[in-house]
Design a protein around this motif. Structure first.
Motif, PDB file in Angstrom:
ATOM      1  N   VAL A  32      -7.707  -8.097  -0.163  1.00 22.02           N
ATOM      2  CA  VAL A  32      -6.564  -7.217  -0.422  1.00 22.02           C
ATOM      3  C   VAL A  32      -6.696  -5.942   0.395  1.00 22.02           C
ATOM      4  O   VAL A  32      -7.759  -5.305   0.413  1.00 22.02           O
ATOM      5  CB  VAL A  32      -6.460  -6.856  -1.921  1.00 22.02           C
ATOM      6  N   SER A  33      -5.633  -5.576   1.088  1.00 16.87           N
ATOM      7  CA  SER A  33      -5.592  -4.322   1.837  1.00 16.87           C
ATOM      8  C   SER A  33      -4.290  -3.601   1.497  1.00 16.87           C
ATOM      9  O   SER A  33      -3.434  -4.147   0.786  1.00 16.87           O
ATOM     10  CB  SER A  33      -5.675  -4.581   3.343  1.00 16.87           C
ATOM     11  N   THR A  34      -4.131  -2.382   1.996  1.00 12.61           N
ATOM     12  CA  THR A  34      -2.914  -1.607   1.727  1.00 12.61           C
ATOM     13  C   THR A  34      -2.439  -0.909   2.994  1.00 12.61           C
ATOM     14  O   THR A  34      -3.209  -0.691   3.925  1.00 12.61           O
ATOM     15  CB  THR A  34      -3.163  -0.545   0.637  1.00 12.61           C
ATOM     16  N   PHE A  35      -1.158  -0.572   3.006  1.00  4.30           N
ATOM     17  CA  PHE A  35      -0.629   0.302   4.049  1.00  4.30           C
ATOM     18  C   PHE A  35       0.542   1.092   3.476  1.00  4.30           C
ATOM     19  O   PHE A  35       1.091   0.738   2.418  1.00  4.30           O
ATOM     20  CB  PHE A  35      -0.216  -0.484   5.303  1.00  4.30           C
ATOM     21  N   LEU A  36       0.906   2.164   4.147  1.00  2.00           N
ATOM     22  CA  LEU A  36       2.038   2.997   3.744  1.00  2.00           C
ATOM     23  C   LEU A  36       3.199   2.755   4.690  1.00  2.00           C
ATOM     24  O   LEU A  36       3.006   2.543   5.887  1.00  2.00           O
ATOM     25  CB  LEU A  36       1.652   4.471   3.759  1.00  2.00           C
ATOM     26  N   LEU A  45       8.014   7.429   0.597  1.00  2.00           N
ATOM     27  CA  LEU A  45       6.941   6.681   1.241  1.00  2.00           C
ATOM     28  C   LEU A  45       6.416   5.678   0.221  1.00  2.00           C
ATOM     29  O   LEU A  45       6.113   6.039  -0.915  1.00  2.00           O
ATOM     30  CB  LEU A  45       5.829   7.637   1.673  1.00  2.00           C
ATOM     31  N   LYS A  46       6.314   4.414   0.620  1.00  2.00           N
ATOM     32  CA  LYS A  46       5.875   3.369  -0.300  1.00  2.00           C
ATOM     33  C   LYS A  46       4.497   2.842   0.076  1.00  2.00           C
ATOM     34  O   LYS A  46       4.218   2.597   1.241  1.00  2.00           O
ATOM     35  CB  LYS A  46       6.868   2.188  -0.264  1.00  2.00           C
ATOM     36  N   LYS A  47       3.659   2.652  -0.932  1.00  2.00           N
ATOM     37  CA  LYS A  47       2.382   1.981  -0.731  1.00  2.00           C
ATOM     38  C   LYS A  47       2.582   0.484  -0.929  1.00  2.00           C
ATOM     39  O   LYS A  47       3.228   0.058  -1.898  1.00  2.00           O
ATOM     40  CB  LYS A  47       1.333   2.500  -1.714  1.00  2.00           C
ATOM     41  N   LEU A  74      -0.757  -5.408  -9.969  1.00  2.00           N
ATOM     42  CA  LEU A  74      -0.988  -6.784  -9.528  1.00  2.00           C
ATOM     43  C   LEU A  74      -2.442  -7.127  -9.247  1.00  2.00           C
ATOM     44  O   LEU A  74      -2.894  -8.232  -9.556  1.00  2.00           O
ATOM     45  CB  LEU A  74      -0.145  -7.069  -8.278  1.00  2.00           C
ATOM     46  N   PHE A  75      -3.174  -6.212  -8.604  1.00  2.00           N
ATOM     47  CA  PHE A  75      -4.492  -6.541  -8.072  1.00  2.00           C
ATOM     48  C   PHE A  75      -5.645  -5.715  -8.635  1.00  2.00           C
ATOM     49  O   PHE A  75      -6.791  -6.135  -8.545  1.00  2.00           O
ATOM     50  CB  PHE A  75      -4.499  -6.338  -6.544  1.00  2.00           C
ATOM     51  N   ASP A  76      -5.362  -4.541  -9.167  1.00  2.00           N
ATOM     52  CA  ASP A  76      -6.430  -3.574  -9.422  1.00  2.00           C
ATOM     53  C   ASP A  76      -6.268  -2.908 -10.783  1.00  2.00           C
ATOM     54  O   ASP A  76      -5.256  -2.253 -11.043  1.00  2.00           O
ATOM     55  CB  ASP A  76      -6.411  -2.521  -8.317  1.00  2.00           C
ATOM     56  N   ALA A  77      -7.275  -3.080 -11.630  1.00  2.00           N
ATOM     57  CA  ALA A  77      -7.229  -2.457 -12.955  1.00  2.00           C
ATOM     58  C   ALA A  77      -7.208  -0.938 -12.870  1.00  2.00           C
ATOM     59  O   ALA A  77      -6.698  -0.260 -13.760  1.00  2.00           O
ATOM     60  CB  ALA A  77      -8.433  -2.914 -13.782  1.00  2.00           C
ATOM     61  N   SER A  78      -7.761  -0.375 -11.785  1.00  2.00           N
ATOM     62  CA  SER A  78      -7.840   1.081 -11.673  1.00  2.00           C
ATOM     63  C   SER A  78      -6.494   1.716 -11.328  1.00  2.00           C
ATOM     64  O   SER A  78      -6.313   2.912 -11.496  1.00  2.00           O
ATOM     65  CB  SER A  78      -8.879   1.482 -10.619  1.00  2.00           C
ATOM     66  N   THR A  79      -5.542   0.930 -10.832  1.00  2.00           N
ATOM     67  CA  THR A  79      -4.222   1.485 -10.513  1.00  2.00           C
ATOM     68  C   THR A  79      -3.166   1.062 -11.531  1.00  2.00           C
ATOM     69  O   THR A  79      -2.047   1.552 -11.500  1.00  2.00           O
ATOM     70  CB  THR A  79      -3.755   1.042  -9.109  1.00  2.00           C
ATOM     71  N   SER A  80      -3.520   0.139 -12.407  1.00  2.00           N
ATOM     72  CA  SER A  80      -2.577  -0.351 -13.405  1.00  2.00           C
ATOM     73  C   SER A  80      -2.625   0.507 -14.659  1.00  2.00           C
ATOM     74  O   SER A  80      -3.688   0.967 -15.076  1.00  2.00           O
ATOM     75  CB  SER A  80      -2.890  -1.799 -13.770  1.00  2.00           C
ATOM     76  N   TYR A  81      -1.476   0.687 -15.259  1.00  5.38           N
ATOM     77  CA  TYR A  81      -1.393   1.499 -16.472  1.00  5.38           C
ATOM     78  C   TYR A  81      -1.923   0.739 -17.687  1.00  5.38           C
ATOM     79  O   TYR A  81      -2.605   1.288 -18.539  1.00  5.38           O
ATOM     80  CB  TYR A  81       0.057   1.932 -16.706  1.00  5.38           C
ATOM     81  N   VAL A  82      -1.603  -0.542 -17.771  1.00  7.45           N
ATOM     82  CA  VAL A  82      -1.990  -1.322 -18.961  1.00  7.45           C
ATOM     83  C   VAL A  82      -2.530  -2.702 -18.589  1.00  7.45           C
ATOM     84  O   VAL A  82      -2.252  -3.685 -19.264  1.00  7.45           O
ATOM     85  CB  VAL A  82      -0.798  -1.478 -19.929  1.00  7.45           C
ATOM     86  N   GLY A  83      -3.306  -2.812 -17.536  1.00  8.67           N
ATOM     87  CA  GLY A  83      -3.876  -4.096 -17.154  1.00  8.67           C
ATOM     88  C   GLY A  83      -3.250  -4.650 -15.886  1.00  8.67           C
ATOM     89  O   GLY A  83      -2.177  -4.215 -15.476  1.00  8.67           O
ATOM     90  N   GLU A  84      -3.934  -5.616 -15.269  1.00  9.34           N
ATOM     91  CA  GLU A  84      -3.466  -6.176 -13.998  1.00  9.34           C
ATOM     92  C   GLU A  84      -3.207  -7.671 -14.107  1.00  9.34           C
ATOM     93  O   GLU A  84      -3.661  -8.333 -15.028  1.00  9.34           O
ATOM     94  CB  GLU A  84      -4.505  -5.917 -12.900  1.00  9.34           C
ATOM     95  N   TRP A  85      -2.488  -8.200 -13.118  1.00 14.18           N
ATOM     96  CA  TRP A  85      -2.167  -9.626 -13.079  1.00 14.18           C
ATOM     97  C   TRP A  85      -3.326 -10.477 -12.562  1.00 14.18           C
ATOM     98  O   TRP A  85      -3.277 -11.695 -12.669  1.00 14.18           O
ATOM     99  CB  TRP A  85      -0.960  -9.860 -12.175  1.00 14.18           C
ATOM    100  N   LYS A  86      -4.327  -9.857 -11.929  1.00 10.61           N
ATOM    101  CA  LYS A  86      -5.474 -10.575 -11.364  1.00 10.61           C
ATOM    102  C   LYS A  86      -5.035 -11.614 -10.329  1.00 10.61           C
ATOM    103  O   LYS A  86      -5.575 -12.721 -10.265  1.00 10.61           O
ATOM    104  CB  LYS A  86      -6.292 -11.245 -12.472  1.00 10.61           C
ATOM    105  N   ILE A  87      -4.065 -11.231  -9.522  1.00 15.06           N
ATOM    106  CA  ILE A  87      -3.521 -12.158  -8.530  1.00 15.06           C
ATOM    107  C   ILE A  87      -4.561 -12.560  -7.500  1.00 15.06           C
ATOM    108  O   ILE A  87      -4.667 -13.742  -7.133  1.00 15.06           O
ATOM    109  CB  ILE A  87      -2.285 -11.531  -7.858  1.00 15.06           C
TER     110      ILE A  87
END
Length: 275
Positions: A32-36, A45-47, A74-87
């Motif tokens: 998993v990677s990210t871009f803006l 601006l969207k992440k 979707l991918f990261d518990a640290s950015t999710s408010y109430v849990g992630e999808w663990k995609i």
């Protein structure tokens, strides 16, 4: 060691431990990677999160792609408010050849972005601008960066709750782009206009569209009935039974835990690999 040097060393150690703790909280895989990206349609601006399958670096094939809403969850518990999808964990385990693009929701503007029609109390209704960002700005960017099969039969859109409402709307609005829609716990209650919109769609426009509907029995009294009502509308447009995969989940509740549980089967269905 003098006192100043000692305190400085302690301070650096604390910083180091803090950084290690932050990193430890991240649950994203190395795939998993990210871009803006700038969105002129939304003036923001969207992440963007990008999941690439394990085979990506060694294969020359062009991959199907799934555009998902609420990228924070979707991918990261640290950015999710109430849990992630663990995609990423699910796809790593299944070893499926699919790229997933997670789109950051607009935080306080989330309702505006994901709702095609306004609600008398909650307002919103600016999904067309958000959809234009995806189709006119994001998709061309993704196509330029990655090995994408951008035919409609290999381009999918999905989401849950308001994201599910948006994914369904987007698939009807742009069936020439999105051939399949992954619709979890759709907020069809938000406005009756989504039913009117579906009723007025030309059957010819969506004759090749596919829909994957899932919701939990314990989400609300209207969740599953409205989902079934939408299926009936689609079948009235000559959509075949095989093009609509609908089910309700016993004891399923409206949360990321349910959607994480549902995702592996949905991913297999998108790729025509369902059991």
């Amino acid at each position: 060691m003098n006192k100043q040097l000692y305190l400085g060393s302690i301070f650096l150690l604390i910083l180091l431990l803090a950084n290690v703790k932050v990193k430890a909280q991240s649950t994203t895989s190395k795939n998993v990677s990210t871009f803006l990206i700038e969105s002129p349609q939304l003036d923001t601006l969207k992440k963007i999160w990008v999941y690439l399958p394990k085979s990506y670096k060694t294969s020359e094939i062009k991959y199907p792609v799934l555009y998902l809403q609420d990228g924070q969850n979707l991918f990261d518990a640290s950015t999710s408010y109430v849990g992630e999808w663990k995609i990423d964990e699910s796809l790593d385990s299944l070893q499926l050849d699919i790229i997933v693009i997670g789109i950051e929701h607009g935080n306080t503007k989330r309702i505006d972005e994901l709702t095609p029609y306004a609600h008398p109390e909650y307002k919103g209704g600016q999904a067309d601008s958000y959809l234009a960002f995806i189709t006119e700005t994001l998709i061309p960017k993704v196509d330029s960066l990655y090995k994408i099969n951008n035919s409609s039969t290999h381009t999918f859109i999905g989401g849950s709750s308001l994201g599910g409402l948006f994914a369904f709307y987007a698939s009807l609005k742009n069936p020439e782009i999105f051939g399949k829609a992954l619709v979890f716990s759709p907020s069809f209650w938000y406005s009756e206009e989504i039913f009117h919109f579906t009723e007025n769609i030309e059957a010819e426009n969506i004759k090749n569209s596919y829909f994957y509907f899932r919701a939990g029995d314990k989400e609300s009294e209207t969740m599953v009935p409205l989902m079934k009502e939408m299926k009936a509308l689609l079948t009235s447009k000559s959509i075949k039974e095989a093009q609509i995969n609908l089910d309700s989940i016993p004891k399923g509740e409206h949360n990321e835990g349910l959607w994480a549980e549902l995702f592996p089967d949905a991913a297999l269905w998108l790729l025509g690999l369902e059991k």
